[in-house]
Design an enzyme around this catalytic site. Sequence first.
Site, PDB file in Angstrom:
ATOM      1  N   GLU A 199     -23.171 -15.580  10.322  1.00  0.00           N
ATOM      2  CA  GLU A 199     -23.655 -15.120   9.025  1.00  0.00           C
ATOM      3  C   GLU A 199     -23.907 -13.629   9.168  1.00  0.00           C
ATOM      4  O   GLU A 199     -24.120 -13.157  10.276  1.00  0.00           O
ATOM      5  CB  GLU A 199     -24.951 -15.845   8.650  1.00  0.00           C
ATOM      6  CG  GLU A 199     -26.243 -15.258   9.249  1.00  0.00           C
ATOM      7  CD  GLU A 199     -26.327 -15.357  10.771  1.00  0.00           C
ATOM      8  OE1 GLU A 199     -25.634 -16.211  11.346  1.00  0.00           O
ATOM      9  OE2 GLU A 199     -27.073 -14.568  11.379  1.00  0.00           O
ATOM     10  N   SER A 215     -32.566   0.744  15.807  1.00  0.00           N
ATOM     11  CA  SER A 215     -31.690  -0.416  16.000  1.00  0.00           C
ATOM     12  C   SER A 215     -30.234  -0.169  15.612  1.00  0.00           C
ATOM     13  O   SER A 215     -29.342  -0.808  16.146  1.00  0.00           O
ATOM     14  CB  SER A 215     -32.246  -1.605  15.228  1.00  0.00           C
ATOM     15  OG  SER A 215     -32.415  -1.263  13.873  1.00  0.00           O
ATOM     16  N   LYS A 233     -26.853  -5.337  17.574  1.00  0.00           N
ATOM     17  CA  LYS A 233     -26.346  -6.701  17.377  1.00  0.00           C
ATOM     18  C   LYS A 233     -25.376  -7.152  18.464  1.00  0.00           C
ATOM     19  O   LYS A 233     -25.294  -8.333  18.790  1.00  0.00           O
ATOM     20  CB  LYS A 233     -25.675  -6.823  16.001  1.00  0.00           C
ATOM     21  CG  LYS A 233     -26.643  -6.700  14.830  1.00  0.00           C
ATOM     22  CD  LYS A 233     -27.571  -7.902  14.757  1.00  0.00           C
ATOM     23  CE  LYS A 233     -28.439  -7.886  13.499  1.00  0.00           C
ATOM     24  NZ  LYS A 233     -29.457  -8.978  13.533  1.00  0.00           N
TER      25      LYS A 233
END
Lengths: 404, 276
Positions: A115, A382, A93
């Site tokens: 969010e 990830s 991220k």
Amino acid sequence: MKTTTQLPDKNGRFGDFGGRYVPETLMSALAELEQAYERFTANKSFQDELAYYLKSYSGRPTPLYFAERFTEHVGGAKVYLKREDLNHTGAHKINNTIGQALLAMRMGKKRVIAETGAGQHGVATATVAARFGLECTVFMGEEDMERQALNVFRMRMLGAEVVPATSGTKTLKDATNEAIRHWVEHVEDTYYIIGSVVGPHPYPRIVRDFQRIIGDETRQQMLDLEGRLPHTVIACVGGGSNAMGMFYPFVADESVRLIGVEAAGKGLESGLHAASIGKGTPGVLHGSMMYLLQDEFGQVTPAHSISAGLDYPGIGPEHSYLHASGRAQYVPITDDEALEAFYLLSKTEGIIPALESAHAVAQAQKTAREMSPDESLVICLSGRGDKDVEQIARMTGGVVDDEN
Amino acid sequence: MTRIKSAFERQTARAAALIPFLNTGDPDFDTSLELFRTVLRTGADIVEIGAPYSDPLADGPVIQASAVRSLRAGFQFPHVFEMTSRLRRDTDKGLVLFSYFNPLLQYGIDRFFADAVSSGADGVIIPDLPFEESALVRQVADRQGIELIPLVAPTSSEERIAKICEEARGFVYCVSSLGVTGERAKMSERVQDLVRLARSYTRLPIAVGFGVSGAPQARFIAGFADGVIVGSAYVRRIEESLEAPDQTERYALAIDGVSQFTKELTDAISDVSAKS
């Protein structure tokens, strides 16, 4: 270069998908963002600064690691892990939040909002906000705040305000609604850092471009290690940012099979899943046309997944397009399969994957088995699973499931 | 003359048209039918008939909660059209459907507009369908003779306002302030500039909505706009009625609440002497 890599078009369309379905109040802000993005990212000083923070702050490039024991256990293709879990804050991220924070500052914004589902994007946003001295508010579904209490605490430690989204299903979908509603009210001084390849144009493109470093590095690392491209690339998909970042640089390489893994929850027929492509139909949510879980009247139906980060009823417009055009394949993995893969990778490689990434690991087991040992497969790992340990301990009463 | 046009032109004694918004089926079909009839009887010139949606991005908590009540009770587009045709039987005032885009898309754009015509609707508002995405819908709406009412916002550039006004039908909906629907203590002065700007690009009536909480703001808006749109303040009165212990009392409270409120608003916009 194939035309598929030239998307979106000037209207923000990936084929039939994408677009800008938002209240009029936001239209000028989206146009401003699009212009700022074009202008600043074309600038060498922006790219240099981005490269600096990705390297020195986040720890890029992340390794492409040959998972030898996992490969032996599965039997079949050589399995590599793209170690996005080794990024600062523990997931991919931050690739995107660094990029968008640099953009926000160049646009003169002193405040960012985001969010978050599992909390990884919220943490990554709170982190860069702290680093760059930006005020930060994160919207998170009330239910997710319970599931991921540690990440809530982490965001607050980093100085961010965490606002519970109490409407609807109280998960990522509703956190996104609340973030958009807040943005509509504060659009003049606030930058909205969307965390996935969703939302109105130009967000799906911006997030993809900031995440494509995953695929760019992987492509080069495979060429260095194996002297050729991977045969198959697998990534989990909620909104789809890690998958899009991994897939995008391979889209024009037709020999590379792209597999996105959707959360099948308790099974596709159970009604409790997040398989937007598996069970959804095209529709509009959060400003974009995409595959969507909805009823016959277009009411969005709740998604379910063991992992909060995949618990989203839509999938980004570019994935929707890659599915419709047949370039990528999207397959379901259940909660149980993901949990089993979570243990398997932990025990064979000493790497605890995030529950989201465990979905990709589970699919890799199935796919690698059907491939030959001279073929290679890359899993986009990830994120790391530290954030999920508490949830799993709670589910099992603190007992490690030795069956797996 | 269209019914929307005559709803605005009927205003001889009044400075502006009153346009209430209510969700279909909140709290139930029969009560909501009677609520629409009440506002039309007590002074509304046009009503916005809301279709409930699971993810109403442009709405604040009051209208969100109303949509949840309506959806829980099972109301969808067929009931919206049923509501519209029942109202059309006893009114020649303006009936405007209000729906987010996804429900309309799933129902089918052609089917939606065909049903809008047969139910007697005059116009449609789609709050999340901006100009750039609306070409097809505008085409179908024009062909069916339904007026697609566009929104302009304080953040809209003059260039956008010009473009939007040029393709506007029915009236132009000016969003009074940044943010979602909901009552606000103070109305931004910026809305006057917005109305003035929109007026320079269209001869259609201009109505102002978002944030109108009561008579003083309605009076303020009537001073420079042709219509006052009131949503959350109405819906809150319905929400409050639900606290009463039994059905009869809840029904009476809701009807009294909206009828009283309509009178207050009508009075407020009736004594505005001249437009600025």
